[in-house]
Design a protein around this motif. Structure first.
Motif, short mmCIF file in Angstrom:
data_model
loop_
_atom_site.label_atom_id
_atom_site.label_comp_id
_atom_site.label_asym_id
_atom_site.label_seq_id
_atom_site.Cartn_x
_atom_site.Cartn_y
_atom_site.Cartn_z
N TRP A 1 0.84 -1.20 0.00
CA TRP A 1 0.00 0.00 0.00
C TRP A 1 0.87 1.25 0.00
N LEU A 2 1.93 1.23 0.80
CA LEU A 2 2.81 2.40 0.88
C LEU A 2 3.52 2.64 -0.45
N ARG A 3 4.03 1.59 -1.07
CA ARG A 3 4.69 1.74 -2.38
C ARG A 3 3.71 2.28 -3.41
N PHE A 4 2.50 1.78 -3.37
CA PHE A 4 1.47 2.20 -4.32
C PHE A 4 1.17 3.69 -4.16
N ALA A 5 1.01 4.13 -2.93
CA ALA A 5 0.62 5.51 -2.67
C ALA A 5 1.72 6.51 -2.97
N MET A 6 2.99 6.10 -2.75
CA MET A 6 4.08 7.05 -2.80
C MET A 6 4.87 7.04 -4.10
N ARG A 7 4.61 6.09 -5.00
CA ARG A 7 5.39 6.07 -6.23
C ARG A 7 5.02 7.25 -7.10
N ASP A 8 5.93 7.62 -7.99
CA ASP A 8 5.70 8.74 -8.88
C ASP A 8 4.51 8.45 -9.78
N LEU A 9 3.70 9.46 -9.99
CA LEU A 9 2.52 9.30 -10.83
C LEU A 9 2.91 9.15 -12.28
N GLU A 10 2.18 8.29 -12.98
CA GLU A 10 2.44 8.07 -14.40
C GLU A 10 1.87 9.23 -15.22
N ASP A 11 2.36 9.36 -16.45
CA ASP A 11 1.82 10.38 -17.35
C ASP A 11 0.32 10.18 -17.52
N GLY A 12 -0.40 11.28 -17.56
CA GLY A 12 -1.84 11.20 -17.72
C GLY A 12 -2.60 11.28 -16.42
N HIS A 13 -1.89 11.17 -15.28
CA HIS A 13 -2.52 11.30 -13.98
C HIS A 13 -2.34 12.72 -13.46
N GLY A 14 -3.35 13.19 -12.75
CA GLY A 14 -3.23 14.47 -12.09
C GLY A 14 -2.44 14.34 -10.79
N ASP A 15 -2.14 15.46 -10.16
CA ASP A 15 -1.42 15.46 -8.89
C ASP A 15 -2.08 16.48 -7.98
N PRO A 16 -3.22 16.12 -7.36
CA PRO A 16 -3.97 17.09 -6.57
C PRO A 16 -3.29 17.49 -5.27
N TYR A 17 -2.33 16.69 -4.79
CA TYR A 17 -1.71 16.97 -3.50
C TYR A 17 -0.46 17.83 -3.64
N GLY A 18 0.24 17.74 -4.76
CA GLY A 18 1.28 18.70 -5.09
C GLY A 18 2.68 18.44 -4.57
N SER A 19 2.84 17.58 -3.57
CA SER A 19 4.18 17.31 -3.03
C SER A 19 4.16 15.97 -2.32
N LYS A 20 5.36 15.42 -2.06
CA LYS A 20 5.47 14.16 -1.33
C LYS A 20 4.89 14.30 0.07
N GLU A 21 5.15 15.45 0.71
CA GLU A 21 4.67 15.65 2.07
C GLU A 21 3.15 15.65 2.11
N LYS A 22 2.53 16.32 1.16
CA LYS A 22 1.07 16.37 1.11
C LYS A 22 0.48 15.00 0.74
N THR A 23 1.21 14.23 -0.08
CA THR A 23 0.74 12.89 -0.43
C THR A 23 0.77 11.98 0.78
N VAL A 24 1.83 12.10 1.62
CA VAL A 24 1.89 11.32 2.86
C VAL A 24 0.71 11.68 3.76
N GLU A 25 0.42 12.98 3.88
CA GLU A 25 -0.72 13.41 4.68
C GLU A 25 -2.02 12.85 4.11
N ALA A 26 -2.15 12.90 2.78
CA ALA A 26 -3.35 12.36 2.15
C ALA A 26 -3.49 10.87 2.44
N LEU A 27 -2.36 10.15 2.46
CA LEU A 27 -2.40 8.71 2.72
C LEU A 27 -2.88 8.42 4.13
N TRP A 28 -2.26 9.05 5.14
CA TRP A 28 -2.67 8.69 6.50
C TRP A 28 -4.08 9.17 6.81
N ARG A 29 -4.48 10.29 6.23
CA ARG A 29 -5.87 10.73 6.44
C ARG A 29 -6.85 9.78 5.74
N THR A 30 -6.44 9.23 4.60
CA THR A 30 -7.28 8.25 3.92
C THR A 30 -7.42 6.99 4.77
#
Length: 243
Positions: free
Chosen positions: A46-75
């Protein structure tokens, strides 16, 4: 809007087809309630899935690794403390402790945790109570759920029925996203726009609720999807027919 005539069991709702599920991870975070979280292979996936770099064609609503980590634990806790309140900021520290299995061993009761004998006294009673609150909420939220990502880049949790291609809808009058599956097309009578005077026969896509339809998607749980769609113009706006 389509007016279904002489066709039973079709419900048409005004809303937004906001996003589509692009990837899904199988399995619970807690495959064994007595395992140390940081050692669980399912969690690592799950951690690898959430934190890997997004592929082309995907958006990035969180904007940074730090915000993605926050999005993960809040999820993982559905952004709740388990007591009717929003998850507090200190949950982030407990998330890191949980992810490492830091100074913990499984308690006798399912989902309970004790300080490891080698680390006895390292954490205070209050710190262990905080950890128990966090881990209990995470266990409750993730059990039997799947982690997924959408094409816009949002992380979410859904029931076991969620799969790639599920459409994320938000209906007017509500805030929470609902997952639906495409169920083919049907012919009905209606108008393609409010300006059209005459009704005509048309073929429109219909959808089916994916399982119970409920999900948690960090970033669009307070009506943001409707606001984003309005800002984008008419993208995704319209009516959704459910069978």
């Amino acid at each position: 809007m389509v007016y279904w005539k002489d066709i039973p069991n079709v419900l048409t709702l005004r809303g937004v087809k906001f996003d589509v599920v692009s990837e899904v991870v199988e399995g619970d975070v807690f495959p064994d309630p007595r395992s140390i979280p940081g050692d669980a292979e399912a969690w690592k996936e799950w951690l690898r899935f959430a934190m890997r770099d997004l592929e082309d064609g995907h958006g990035d609503p969180y904007g940074s690794k730090e915000k993605t980590v926050e999005a993960l634990w809040r999820t993982l806790v559905a952004n709740s403390d388990g007591r009717g309140n929003q998850a507090p900021p200190w949950f982030e520290g407990e998330f890191y402790r949980w992810a490492r299995g830091d100074g913990l061993k499984a308690g006798i009761a399912q989902g309970s945790w004790l300080a490891d004998d080698d680390d006895y006294g390292r954490f205070s009673e209050e710190e262990n109570e905080r950890y128990t609150q966090f881990a209990g909420q995470l266990h409750q939220v993730t059990r039997g759920r799947k982690l997924f990502r959408t094409f816009r880049g949002y992380l979410g949790l859904g029931t076991w029925q969620v799969s790639e291609g599920c459409v994320v809808c938000v209906f007017y009058g509500g805030k929470l996203p609902i997952l639906v599956d495409e169920a083919g097309t049907m012919r009905g009578i209606g108008k393609k726009s409010a300006c059209q005077e005459e009704e005509e026969e048309m073929e429109v896509p219909v959808y089916r609720i994916a399982g119970t339809g409920d999900c948690y998607i960090q970033g669009i749980m307070d009506g943001e999807a409707l606001e984003i769609s309005k800002e984008e113009g008419d993208i995704g706006l319209g009516h959704v027919s459910l069978v």
